[in-house]
Design a protein around this motif. Structure first.
Motif, PDB file in Angstrom:
ATOM      1  N   ASN A 182       0.830  -1.195   0.000  1.00 58.88           N
ATOM      2  CA  ASN A 182       0.000   0.000   0.000  1.00 58.88           C
ATOM      3  C   ASN A 182       0.872   1.256   0.000  1.00 58.88           C
ATOM      4  N   LEU A 184       0.259   4.401   0.666  1.00 61.40           N
ATOM      5  CA  LEU A 184       0.113   5.311   1.803  1.00 61.40           C
ATOM      6  C   LEU A 184       0.954   4.795   2.974  1.00 61.40           C
ATOM      7  N   THR A 185       0.868   3.490   3.220  1.00 56.05           N
ATOM      8  CA  THR A 185       1.658   2.863   4.274  1.00 56.05           C
ATOM      9  C   THR A 185       3.141   2.964   3.949  1.00 56.05           C
ATOM     10  N   ARG A 188       4.455   6.505   4.458  1.00 60.37           N
ATOM     11  CA  ARG A 188       4.598   6.790   5.890  1.00 60.37           C
ATOM     12  C   ARG A 188       5.880   6.166   6.441  1.00 60.37           C
ATOM     13  N   ILE A 208       2.098  11.395  -5.622  1.00 59.79           N
ATOM     14  CA  ILE A 208       1.612  11.479  -4.238  1.00 59.79           C
ATOM     15  C   ILE A 208       2.692  12.153  -3.405  1.00 59.79           C
ATOM     16  N   PHE A 210       3.875  13.319   0.489  1.00 58.01           N
ATOM     17  CA  PHE A 210       3.626  13.119   1.923  1.00 58.01           C
ATOM     18  C   PHE A 210       4.619  13.868   2.771  1.00 58.01           C
ATOM     19  N   HIS A 215      -0.642  16.043   3.098  1.00 52.10           N
ATOM     20  CA  HIS A 215      -0.404  15.271   1.902  1.00 52.10           C
ATOM     21  C   HIS A 215      -1.208  15.794   0.717  1.00 52.10           C
TER      22      HIS A 215
ATOM     23  N   LEU B 222      -7.009   8.272  -1.823  1.00 48.35           N
ATOM     24  CA  LEU B 222      -5.958   7.347  -1.415  1.00 48.35           C
ATOM     25  C   LEU B 222      -6.327   6.639  -0.113  1.00 48.35           C
ATOM     26  N   LEU B 223      -6.211   5.320  -0.112  1.00 46.93           N
ATOM     27  CA  LEU B 223      -6.644   4.547   1.049  1.00 46.93           C
ATOM     28  C   LEU B 223      -5.519   3.721   1.626  1.00 46.93           C
ATOM     29  N   GLU B 224      -5.553   3.546   2.925  1.00 43.30           N
ATOM     30  CA  GLU B 224      -4.569   2.677   3.554  1.00 43.30           C
ATOM     31  C   GLU B 224      -5.095   1.242   3.589  1.00 43.30           C
ATOM     32  N   ILE B 296      -6.708  17.720  -0.149  1.00 40.82           N
ATOM     33  CA  ILE B 296      -5.452  17.082  -0.566  1.00 40.82           C
ATOM     34  C   ILE B 296      -5.215  17.135  -2.078  1.00 40.82           C
TER      35      ILE B 296
END
Lengths: 299, 299
Positions: A182, A184-185, A188, A208, A210, A215, B222-224, B296
Motif C-alpha cells: 500500500n 500510503l503505508t 509513511r 503522491i 507526503f 499530503h 488514497l486509502l490505507e 489534498i
C-alpha cells in the motif's frame, strides 16, 4: 539562490514504438537542469568523456546551465542503450556503459559550495553523501534513487535519507524499499527513515506527496502524444526544485505548485525524444499548460 | 426525480488477501443503488431466485431502494465466485452462474417508466436497449459495459451508445473498444460513437472525464485499507448519478462534483467486503471525505 545538481550526463541510444535515436543527450543531471533552468540558475556536477559532443555543452550554455563542475575526463561518456514497447512505463536496458562514471568522484567547485538548493540525482548513495558533505548549508536537499541502489547499497541510502529534506522515488521503489504494497503505508514508512517529505512518482498516473503535516495527490497531465518517457522523473524533479527555488517560502502552497510545475515539465519531455521538447518550449508554454491543468482538475 | 437502475443482483463468494466471504450481497445494480441511495430514491430492475435471502431485501428496503422491479423468479440467484491476489486490480473468476439471469427480460414497472435518471449497468447490451425502449423521456441515460460484451456483442453495444448520454467504462475496455492505446485518443473515439460524454475509470489511479466541450481528470482517493475491490465501479456510478440527480443543472461544475462523489463512495466500498461499508457510513462521513479530498488535491 542557485541550484546544484549532481547526477549523470549521458549519451542515450533508444528505440520506442514512435521512433529511435542514437547518442542523444541524456542523463539525470541533464534532464533535471534543463527543466530547472526555466526557473533559476542551475549548476551541474557530473563527468563526461573526451568524446562528449561540443554541441551539448553549447546547449547547456545557451540555457545558462553552469558546467564549471562538469569534469572532462579521459575516456568515454556514460552510455545507455534501451528500448520501450507500447507499455512506455517499462524501460528495457540493452546495456549500461558507465565509462568515465565508474571512477567519478564528484567535486563541488568552491564557489558553488553555498548553493541553496541541492538535488542529488540517482547515483551511488555514497557519492550523494560525499556531495552533501561538500556543500555548506543548503536550504533544501532533495534526492532520488533507484531499485539498483535499494538492492545493493541500502545501508548507504538509509544513511543518506537522514540528511535529506525531500526524497523522490517511484511507486515500485517505494514498495521495494519498505516492503509495503500500500502506497500510503509505504510513504509513511519512508518518512520514518528521515526525510521531511516524500514524493512518490506514479508516471502517467500522477504523484503522491507526503510530509508529517500534509499530503497532496495529483493526476499527471494527460497527453495524446508520448514518444519517449526517458528522463520524465528527473525532469519532474527539475521543475519541482526549480519552481521551489523561486518561491518566497517552502510551504504547503508552494510545494503543491512545484509538484504541478514538475508534472507539466515532465509532460513536455515525454512528448519528444531526449531533451528535444525542453529546447523548444518557452516559459509561456509552461504557464499555459499549468493553467490548463488547473482548469481540468478543479472541482 | 427518481433513479432507475437495471443490472444484476447477485450472491458473491470471494477471497482476497484480506479475508473471504460466502454468498455475500453483490451485483452491479446492488452496488449502484446502495451508493445512489445516499442522494435520492433508486429503483432496481433485476431478477433474483427464490433462494435470495430475505435479509438482503430488507436491507434494500431500509435504504429506501425500490424493489418493485426486482423479479422473483423460479430458480437460483445469479452467483459469482472469484478471488483477488495482492494486485487488487485484477479479479480472477472461478465461476459465473447466471442462473435466473439467463432468461432475464427486464420489465420496467408502469409507474417507473417516467424515471428521469436511468443507469444501464453492465448486462447484455440488447437488454440495456430493451430497458431504454421502456422508459419515456429520461433526463440522463448512463451505461456501463464490459470486455465480454465488447467481444461478443459489439454491434448491439454500438447501437446502444447512440442513445446514451454518459458512457462509463474502464481504461482496458476503452482501449479494447477503440483499438487505441492512448486514453485521450481512445476517449475521443468513444465520443464519436454517440455518447455525449465518457468516463474512463482507472481504478486506484482515478478517473478521466471527456465530453465535446470539456474534460476533467481526477486521482482516486488514497486509502490505507483496501479489502475487496468488487463493486467499486458500480458504486462509483451510483455516487455519480446519485449526486447528479440532485443537482439543479447538469453542467461542467455538477459533473465534476458528481465524479468526486463517485470516487468517494467507491473508496468506502473497497475498504470492506461486499456492501458492508455502504451500510455503515452516513452522509456526514461522505461529506467529510469529500472535503478531505478537496483539501489534498487543491493547488
Amino acid at each position: 539562490m542557485s541550484i546544484l545538481v549532481v547526477g549523470s550526463v549521458a549519451l542515450d541510444s533508444l528505440k520506442t514504438p514512435f521512433g529511435k535515436r542514437e547518442e542523444a543527450l541524456g542523463g539525470s543531471a541533464t534532464f533535471f537542469s534543463m527543466a530547472a533552468s526555466f526557473f533559476n540558475k542551475v549548476n551541474i556536477v557530473a563527468t563526461v568523456g573526451k568524446d562528449f559532443p561540443k554541441r551539448y555543452i553549447n546547449l547547456f550554455e545557451e540555457k545558462s546551465i553552469g558546467t564549471e563542475g562538469l569534469q572532462l575526463t579521459n575516456g568515454k561518456t556514460f552510455r545507455w542503450k534501451g528500448w520501450y514497447g507500447y507499455d512506455l512505463n517499462t524501460a528495457h536496458t540493452i546495456y549500461t556503459h558507465l565509462n568515465v562514471f565508474k571512477d567519478f568522484r564528484p567535486e563541488v567547485p568552491a564557489d558553488l559550495k553555498d548553493s541553496e538548493y541541492v538535488f542529488l540525482a540517482n547515483i551511488d548513495p555514497d557519492l550523494q553523501l560525499s556531495v552533501l558533505k561538500q556543500v555548506s548549508r543548503p536550504k533544501l536537499v532533495a534526492c532520488d534513487s533507484m531499485n539498483y541502489w535499494i538492492e545493493t547499497k541500502k545501508k548507504s541510502l538509509m544513511k543518506l535519507l537522514k540528511h535529506v529534506d525531500l526524497f523522490l522515488l517511484n511507486d515500485g521503489e517505494a514498495r521495494q524499499l519498505t516492503g509495503e504494497t500500500n502506497l500510503l503505508t509505504a510513504a509513511r514508512k519512508v518518512l520514518s527513515y528521515g526525510p521531511k517529505a516524500v514524493v512518490v512518482k506514479k508516471g502517467e498516473h500522477g504523484v503522491i506527496y507526503f510530509s508529517r503535516s500534509s499530503h497532496f495527490i495529483s493526476p499527471a497531465y494527460l497527453l495524446e502524444t508520448v514518444r519517449d518517457p526517458t528522463g520524465a522523473g528527473d525532469t519532474f524533479a527539475g521543475g519541482m526544485i526549480g519552481y521551489l527555488s523561486t518561491a518566497k517560502n517552502i510551504d504547503s502552497r508552494s510545494i503543491r505548485k512545484s509538484i504541478i510545475y514538475g508534472s507539466i515539465l515532465a509532460s513536455f519531455t515525454v512528448e519528444g525524444f531526449s531533451v528535444d521538447r525542453l529546447t523548444e518550449i518557452s516559459m509561456a508554454d509552461i504557464r499555459r499548460r499549468y493553467e490548463h491543468f488547473k482548469k481540468i482538475t478543479r472541482f
